[in-house]
Design an enzyme around this catalytic site. Structure first.
Site, PDB file in Angstrom:
ATOM      1  N   LEU A  15     103.377  51.121  40.074  1.00 31.46           N
ATOM      2  CA  LEU A  15     102.820  52.406  39.826  1.00 31.46           C
ATOM      3  C   LEU A  15     101.579  52.104  39.174  1.00 31.46           C
ATOM      4  O   LEU A  15     101.174  51.566  38.055  1.00 31.46           O
ATOM      5  CB  LEU A  15     103.710  53.255  38.932  1.00 31.46           C
ATOM      6  CG  LEU A  15     102.770  54.641  38.719  1.00 31.46           C
ATOM      7  CD1 LEU A  15     102.415  55.362  39.768  1.00 31.46           C
ATOM      8  CD2 LEU A  15     103.549  55.623  37.608  1.00 31.46           C
ATOM      9  N   SER A  44      92.609  55.303  44.012  1.00 27.28           N
ATOM     10  CA  SER A  44      91.922  55.996  45.233  1.00 27.28           C
ATOM     11  C   SER A  44      90.758  54.922  45.465  1.00 27.28           C
ATOM     12  O   SER A  44      90.108  55.178  46.658  1.00 27.28           O
ATOM     13  CB  SER A  44      91.540  57.020  44.991  1.00 27.28           C
ATOM     14  OG  SER A  44      90.833  57.609  43.828  1.00 27.28           O
ATOM     15  N   TYR A  48      82.165  53.903  25.231  1.00 28.65           N
ATOM     16  CA  TYR A  48      83.083  53.039  26.576  1.00 28.65           C
ATOM     17  C   TYR A  48      83.626  52.112  25.701  1.00 28.65           C
ATOM     18  O   TYR A  48      85.122  51.690  25.705  1.00 28.65           O
ATOM     19  CB  TYR A  48      82.259  52.798  27.396  1.00 28.65           C
ATOM     20  CG  TYR A  48      83.052  52.051  28.873  1.00 28.65           C
ATOM     21  CD1 TYR A  48      83.862  52.822  29.315  1.00 28.65           C
ATOM     22  CD2 TYR A  48      83.016  50.976  28.917  1.00 28.65           C
ATOM     23  CE1 TYR A  48      84.885  52.164  30.398  1.00 28.65           C
ATOM     24  CE2 TYR A  48      83.672  50.037  29.747  1.00 28.65           C
ATOM     25  CZ  TYR A  48      84.591  50.704  30.749  1.00 28.65           C
ATOM     26  OH  TYR A  48      85.478  50.172  31.522  1.00 28.65           O
ATOM     27  N   GLY A  59      87.831  51.490  44.082  1.00 24.28           N
ATOM     28  CA  GLY A  59      87.454  50.347  42.952  1.00 24.28           C
ATOM     29  C   GLY A  59      88.643  49.529  42.838  1.00 24.28           C
ATOM     30  O   GLY A  59      89.330  49.171  43.572  1.00 24.28           O
ATOM     31  N   ILE A  60      88.792  49.050  41.347  1.00 21.24           N
ATOM     32  CA  ILE A  60      89.794  48.023  41.197  1.00 21.24           C
ATOM     33  C   ILE A  60      91.157  48.449  41.432  1.00 21.24           C
ATOM     34  O   ILE A  60      91.901  47.780  41.932  1.00 21.24           O
ATOM     35  CB  ILE A  60      89.288  47.754  39.497  1.00 21.24           C
ATOM     36  CG1 ILE A  60      88.295  46.812  39.545  1.00 21.24           C
ATOM     37  CG2 ILE A  60      90.682  46.751  39.228  1.00 21.24           C
ATOM     38  CD1 ILE A  60      87.935  46.565  38.079  1.00 21.24           C
TER      39      ILE A  60
END
Length: 267
Positions: A6, A11, A142, A13-14
């Site tokens: 999972l 959807s 971030y 990118g990585i």
């Protein structure tokens, strides 16, 4: 038996690259996004999941277990970026990023752990960031979300080992994805004390991503970790200098390392 995987935020990118690669290796892969446009993308079974919504998380986990009777691997990949001087960045925007990058990952772990404990087996891979090992100018929030997730993973890893469950961190550097387009960028305010330097660094950050490595490098690393019989607590995947920057932080005096970063960011 094919492992059931999972992946949150699959959807693009990585996350998408990891899912497609694991599918090619014969695994059953469920990918998630807030609003999947298709039921299947290149072998990934797409389901709806918002990591900031507990009901959405529980519904997605229940769906996978109902279909497969187990979850072997959770890859906590969903995340969002944010840039800006700390002084100029709205605190509410900071909270949104923590809700996704930090608390979202925690709630996903909480949701799968009962099933993995029942199985007496399971692996959770938390995708963090090399940026989480250092406070980067104009990317401090971030860095903080990813650094916090690294530490939570360390603690949880020890707590769940007696149940046969493994948890690890994988910290990527810059990869050529669309993450820059999805970031929250604090506006360059005309009256900001940071106007010129922040504007310069926005261009620098986007350039670093566009010159990044192929996401397939990350996908191959995740596959090797899944296949491993004994995982480490931390993995770093990226260019040599990105990984070496972590070593330098350990070796150099604080002021010297700070000066290196400030020179890089032209501060």
């Amino acid at each position: 038996m094919s492992k059931v995987i999972l992946i949150t935020g699959a959807s693009s990118g990585i996350g998408k690259s990891i899912g497609e690669y694991l599918f090619k290796k014969g695994m059953t892969v469920y990918g998630t996004s807030r609003n999947p446009q298709e039921k299947e993308i290149n072998g990934l079974k797409m389901i709806s999941l918002d990591v900031t919504d507990i009901e959405s998380i529980n519904n997605a986990i229940e769906k996978v277990i109902a279909n497969e009777n187990r979850i072997d691997v959770l890859i906590n990949n969903a995340g969002m970026g944010i840039t800006g001087p700390i002084e100029d960045t709205p605190t509410d925007e900071m909270r949104k990023v923590f809700d996704t990058n930090f608390f979202g990952a925690i709630d996903m772990m909480k949701a799968v752990l009962p099933q993995m404990r029942k199985q007496r087996k399971g692996l959770i891979v938390n995708i963090t960031s090399i940026a989480g090992y250092m406070g980067l100018p104009f990317r401090g929030v971030y860095s903080a979300t990813k650094g916090a997730l690294e530490l939570i993973t360390e603690a949880t890893r020890m707590e769940v080992k007696p149940f046969g469950i493994d948890i690890t961190n994988v910290a990527p550097g810059d990869f050529a994805t669309n993450i820059a387009a999805g970031r929250y960028h604090t506006p360059v305010f005309e009256d900001s004390a940071y106007k010129e330097k922040y504007a310069e660094n926005l261009a620098l950050m986007d350039a670093d991503v566009s010159k990044g490595m192929s996401p397939e490098v990350m996908a191959k690393s995740i596959f090797e970790i899944i296949q491993s019989t004994s995982t480490k607590g931390h993995y770093k995947v990226g260019a040599f200098m990105e990984k070496f920057s972590i070593v330098l932080k350990r070796l150099l005096p604080d002021k010297m390392y700070e000066r290196l970063l400030m020179n890089h960011y032209k501060l």
